[in-house]
Design a protein around this motif. Structure first.
Motif, PDB file in Angstrom:
ATOM      1  N   THR A 150       0.953  -1.105  -0.239  1.00 51.87           N
ATOM      2  CA  THR A 150      -0.117  -0.027  -0.130  1.00 51.87           C
ATOM      3  C   THR A 150       0.904   1.268   0.004  1.00 51.87           C
ATOM      4  O   THR A 150       0.531   2.308  -0.655  1.00 51.87           O
ATOM      5  CB  THR A 150      -0.838   0.048   1.354  1.00 51.87           C
ATOM      6  OG1 THR A 150      -1.906  -1.140   1.076  1.00 51.87           O
ATOM      7  CG2 THR A 150      -1.801   1.155   1.172  1.00 51.87           C
ATOM      8  N   LYS A 151       2.093   1.250   0.833  1.00 54.60           N
ATOM      9  CA  LYS A 151       2.831   2.365   0.706  1.00 54.60           C
ATOM     10  C   LYS A 151       3.555   2.495  -0.597  1.00 54.60           C
ATOM     11  O   LYS A 151       3.511   3.533  -1.142  1.00 54.60           O
ATOM     12  CB  LYS A 151       4.053   2.044   1.911  1.00 54.60           C
ATOM     13  CG  LYS A 151       5.025   3.218   1.932  1.00 54.60           C
ATOM     14  CD  LYS A 151       5.937   3.095   3.131  1.00 54.60           C
ATOM     15  CE  LYS A 151       7.006   4.272   2.921  1.00 54.60           C
ATOM     16  NZ  LYS A 151       7.997   4.013   3.795  1.00 54.60           N
ATOM     17  N   ILE A 152       3.960   1.479  -1.054  1.00 57.90           N
ATOM     18  CA  ILE A 152       4.507   1.418  -2.466  1.00 57.90           C
ATOM     19  C   ILE A 152       3.581   1.958  -3.552  1.00 57.90           C
ATOM     20  O   ILE A 152       3.799   2.912  -4.293  1.00 57.90           O
ATOM     21  CB  ILE A 152       5.149   0.132  -2.979  1.00 57.90           C
ATOM     22  CG1 ILE A 152       6.273  -0.121  -2.063  1.00 57.90           C
ATOM     23  CG2 ILE A 152       5.315   0.009  -4.474  1.00 57.90           C
ATOM     24  CD1 ILE A 152       6.857  -1.666  -2.154  1.00 57.90           C
ATOM     25  N   ILE A 153       2.313   1.607  -3.414  1.00 54.38           N
ATOM     26  CA  ILE A 153       1.292   2.094  -4.324  1.00 54.38           C
ATOM     27  C   ILE A 153       0.925   3.615  -4.294  1.00 54.38           C
ATOM     28  O   ILE A 153       0.934   4.440  -5.205  1.00 54.38           O
ATOM     29  CB  ILE A 153      -0.053   1.311  -4.141  1.00 54.38           C
ATOM     30  CG1 ILE A 153       0.302  -0.230  -4.613  1.00 54.38           C
ATOM     31  CG2 ILE A 153      -1.235   1.898  -4.929  1.00 54.38           C
ATOM     32  CD1 ILE A 153      -0.767  -1.318  -4.322  1.00 54.38           C
ATOM     33  N   ALA A 154       1.130   3.990  -3.064  1.00 51.46           N
ATOM     34  CA  ALA A 154       0.722   5.489  -2.742  1.00 51.46           C
ATOM     35  C   ALA A 154       2.049   6.340  -3.416  1.00 51.46           C
ATOM     36  O   ALA A 154       1.827   7.356  -3.811  1.00 51.46           O
ATOM     37  CB  ALA A 154       0.797   5.652  -1.269  1.00 51.46           C
ATOM     38  N   GLU A 155       3.282   5.885  -3.068  1.00 51.75           N
ATOM     39  CA  GLU A 155       4.434   6.391  -3.888  1.00 51.75           C
ATOM     40  C   GLU A 155       4.323   6.162  -5.398  1.00 51.75           C
ATOM     41  O   GLU A 155       4.915   7.202  -6.093  1.00 51.75           O
ATOM     42  CB  GLU A 155       5.838   5.912  -3.323  1.00 51.75           C
ATOM     43  CG  GLU A 155       5.820   6.080  -1.748  1.00 51.75           C
ATOM     44  CD  GLU A 155       6.763   5.339  -0.941  1.00 51.75           C
ATOM     45  OE1 GLU A 155       7.653   4.598  -1.990  1.00 51.75           O
ATOM     46  OE2 GLU A 155       7.410   5.534  -0.056  1.00 51.75           O
ATOM     47  N   ASP A 156       3.946   5.063  -5.962  1.00 49.37           N
ATOM     48  CA  ASP A 156       3.876   4.809  -7.465  1.00 49.37           C
ATOM     49  C   ASP A 156       2.551   4.078  -7.736  1.00 49.37           C
ATOM     50  O   ASP A 156       2.602   2.717  -7.692  1.00 49.37           O
ATOM     51  CB  ASP A 156       5.169   4.252  -7.849  1.00 49.37           C
ATOM     52  CG  ASP A 156       5.173   3.966  -9.222  1.00 49.37           C
ATOM     53  OD1 ASP A 156       4.561   4.545 -10.051  1.00 49.37           O
ATOM     54  OD2 ASP A 156       6.157   3.114  -9.502  1.00 49.37           O
ATOM     55  N   PRO A 157       1.543   4.817  -8.002  1.00 50.15           N
ATOM     56  CA  PRO A 157       0.254   3.989  -8.284  1.00 50.15           C
ATOM     57  C   PRO A 157       0.423   3.222  -9.682  1.00 50.15           C
ATOM     58  O   PRO A 157      -0.531   2.744 -10.157  1.00 50.15           O
ATOM     59  CB  PRO A 157      -0.654   5.251  -8.387  1.00 50.15           C
ATOM     60  CG  PRO A 157      -0.057   6.500  -8.019  1.00 50.15           C
ATOM     61  CD  PRO A 157       1.606   6.344  -7.760  1.00 50.15           C
ATOM     62  N   ARG A 158       1.540   3.278 -10.552  1.00 54.87           N
ATOM     63  CA  ARG A 158       1.438   2.621 -11.738  1.00 54.87           C
ATOM     64  C   ARG A 158       2.552   1.441 -11.485  1.00 54.87           C
ATOM     65  O   ARG A 158       2.869   0.788 -12.383  1.00 54.87           O
ATOM     66  CB  ARG A 158       2.205   3.497 -12.744  1.00 54.87           C
ATOM     67  CG  ARG A 158       1.409   4.741 -13.164  1.00 54.87           C
ATOM     68  CD  ARG A 158       0.974   5.213 -14.298  1.00 54.87           C
ATOM     69  NE  ARG A 158       1.134   4.500 -15.384  1.00 54.87           N
ATOM     70  CZ  ARG A 158       0.127   3.809 -15.999  1.00 54.87           C
ATOM     71  NH1 ARG A 158      -1.249   4.276 -15.322  1.00 54.87           N
ATOM     72  NH2 ARG A 158       0.239   2.962 -16.982  1.00 54.87           N
ATOM     73  N   ASP A 159       2.471   0.969 -10.200  1.00 54.45           N
ATOM     74  CA  ASP A 159       3.512  -0.425  -9.962  1.00 54.45           C
ATOM     75  C   ASP A 159       2.642  -1.434  -9.742  1.00 54.45           C
ATOM     76  O   ASP A 159       1.984  -1.891  -9.041  1.00 54.45           O
ATOM     77  CB  ASP A 159       4.111  -0.139  -8.398  1.00 54.45           C
ATOM     78  CG  ASP A 159       5.206  -1.087  -8.362  1.00 54.45           C
ATOM     79  OD1 ASP A 159       5.047  -2.037  -8.820  1.00 54.45           O
ATOM     80  OD2 ASP A 159       6.345  -1.138  -7.567  1.00 54.45           O
ATOM     81  N   ALA A 160       2.535  -2.224 -11.021  1.00 54.26           N
ATOM     82  CA  ALA A 160       1.612  -3.413 -11.311  1.00 54.26           C
ATOM     83  C   ALA A 160       2.264  -4.689 -10.357  1.00 54.26           C
ATOM     84  O   ALA A 160       1.261  -5.258  -9.675  1.00 54.26           O
ATOM     85  CB  ALA A 160       1.741  -4.092 -12.642  1.00 54.26           C
ATOM     86  N   VAL A 161       3.399  -4.629 -10.170  1.00 55.41           N
ATOM     87  CA  VAL A 161       4.263  -5.752  -9.320  1.00 55.41           C
ATOM     88  C   VAL A 161       3.241  -5.409  -7.824  1.00 55.41           C
ATOM     89  O   VAL A 161       2.953  -6.406  -7.194  1.00 55.41           O
ATOM     90  CB  VAL A 161       5.465  -5.721  -9.215  1.00 55.41           C
ATOM     91  CG1 VAL A 161       6.017  -6.872  -8.257  1.00 55.41           C
ATOM     92  CG2 VAL A 161       5.971  -6.209 -10.602  1.00 55.41           C
ATOM     93  N   ALA A 162       3.384  -4.374  -7.193  1.00 52.67           N
ATOM     94  CA  ALA A 162       2.640  -3.948  -5.893  1.00 52.67           C
ATOM     95  C   ALA A 162       1.343  -4.478  -5.647  1.00 52.67           C
ATOM     96  O   ALA A 162       0.929  -4.753  -4.835  1.00 52.67           O
ATOM     97  CB  ALA A 162       3.037  -2.285  -5.515  1.00 52.67           C
ATOM     98  N   TYR A 163       0.517  -4.039  -6.678  1.00 48.76           N
ATOM     99  CA  TYR A 163      -0.800  -4.543  -6.748  1.00 48.76           C
ATOM    100  C   TYR A 163      -0.862  -6.093  -6.948  1.00 48.76           C
ATOM    101  O   TYR A 163      -1.839  -6.642  -6.083  1.00 48.76           O
ATOM    102  CB  TYR A 163      -1.496  -3.943  -8.171  1.00 48.76           C
ATOM    103  CG  TYR A 163      -1.864  -2.415  -7.907  1.00 48.76           C
ATOM    104  CD1 TYR A 163      -2.875  -2.055  -7.195  1.00 48.76           C
ATOM    105  CD2 TYR A 163      -1.179  -1.298  -8.645  1.00 48.76           C
ATOM    106  CE1 TYR A 163      -3.567  -0.754  -7.091  1.00 48.76           C
ATOM    107  CE2 TYR A 163      -1.482  -0.001  -8.522  1.00 48.76           C
ATOM    108  CZ  TYR A 163      -2.622   0.147  -7.548  1.00 48.76           C
ATOM    109  OH  TYR A 163      -2.868   1.511  -7.463  1.00 48.76           O
ATOM    110  N   LEU A 164      -0.248  -6.678  -7.612  1.00 42.48           N
ATOM    111  CA  LEU A 164      -0.296  -8.243  -7.694  1.00 42.48           C
ATOM    112  C   LEU A 164       0.232  -8.660  -6.225  1.00 42.48           C
ATOM    113  O   LEU A 164      -0.654  -9.518  -5.516  1.00 42.48           O
ATOM    114  CB  LEU A 164       0.794  -8.614  -8.976  1.00 42.48           C
ATOM    115  CG  LEU A 164       0.770 -10.322  -8.755  1.00 42.48           C
ATOM    116  CD1 LEU A 164      -0.315 -10.913  -9.317  1.00 42.48           C
ATOM    117  CD2 LEU A 164       1.979 -10.967  -9.407  1.00 42.48           C
TER     118      LEU A 164
END
Length: 166
Positions: A36-50
């Protein structure tokens, strides 16, 4: 004395399983927090969503998991793992057409990725499309990696149960 020993051993095993589950639960919660922190910093990180979706899936939060797998696919339409994971949820929800569509997408993206074949075989089997299931299990066996040995044995057993030959 024998009963006491069996009882103590059973309690020991149960406690160890409970501790392991709690530790894994904590690990999944930590993964959700980190992703969630990574997504907040980079909402285009597909790996973090996975990865967050997989943690949600472990926690039985299937709606949140599907949302994250959808986002991973949206950000990276060539992400076979996201299709596989989303398809697995659809399979468990008995949404077989959606599951097969996702498994086919994963297979198309990576024909040597064996797990979508296995899950697709399960979807066909659940729909009583036995010949399609047999053919799909055979494709799985042909593409399986050495570490998939238990799944290979399960696929072989399914083929036999369904009346096919290996």
């Amino acid at each position: 004395m024998k009963r006491l020993l069996v009882c103590l051993l059973s309690m020991f095993i149960f406690c160890n399983i409970a501790v392991a589950f709690a530790a894994n639960q904590d690990s999944q919660d930590l993964t959700i927090t980190k992703m969630t922190k990574i997504i907040a910093e980079d909402p285009r990180d597909a790996v973090a969503y996975l990865r967050r979706g997989e943690a949600y899936l472990f926690n039985q939060q299937k709606d949140l998991a599907i949302n994250d797998f959808n986002k991973a696919v949206e950000l990276n339409p060539k992400y076979a793992s996201a299709y596989l994971d989303r398809g697995w949820i659809y399979l468990k929800q008995e949404q077989y057409a959606l599951a097969i569509t996702d498994f086919d997408a994963a297979i198309k993206l990576d024909p040597k990725y064996a797990k979508p074949y296995f899950n697709k075989g399960q979807a066909y089997e659940e729909q009583r499309l036995y010949q399609k299931a047999i053919d799909t299990y055979r494709s799985f066996i042909a593409n399986a990696a050495p570490q998939d040995i238990q799944f290979v044995e399960n696929a072989r057993n399914s083929i036999r149960i369904l009346g096919g030959t290996i």
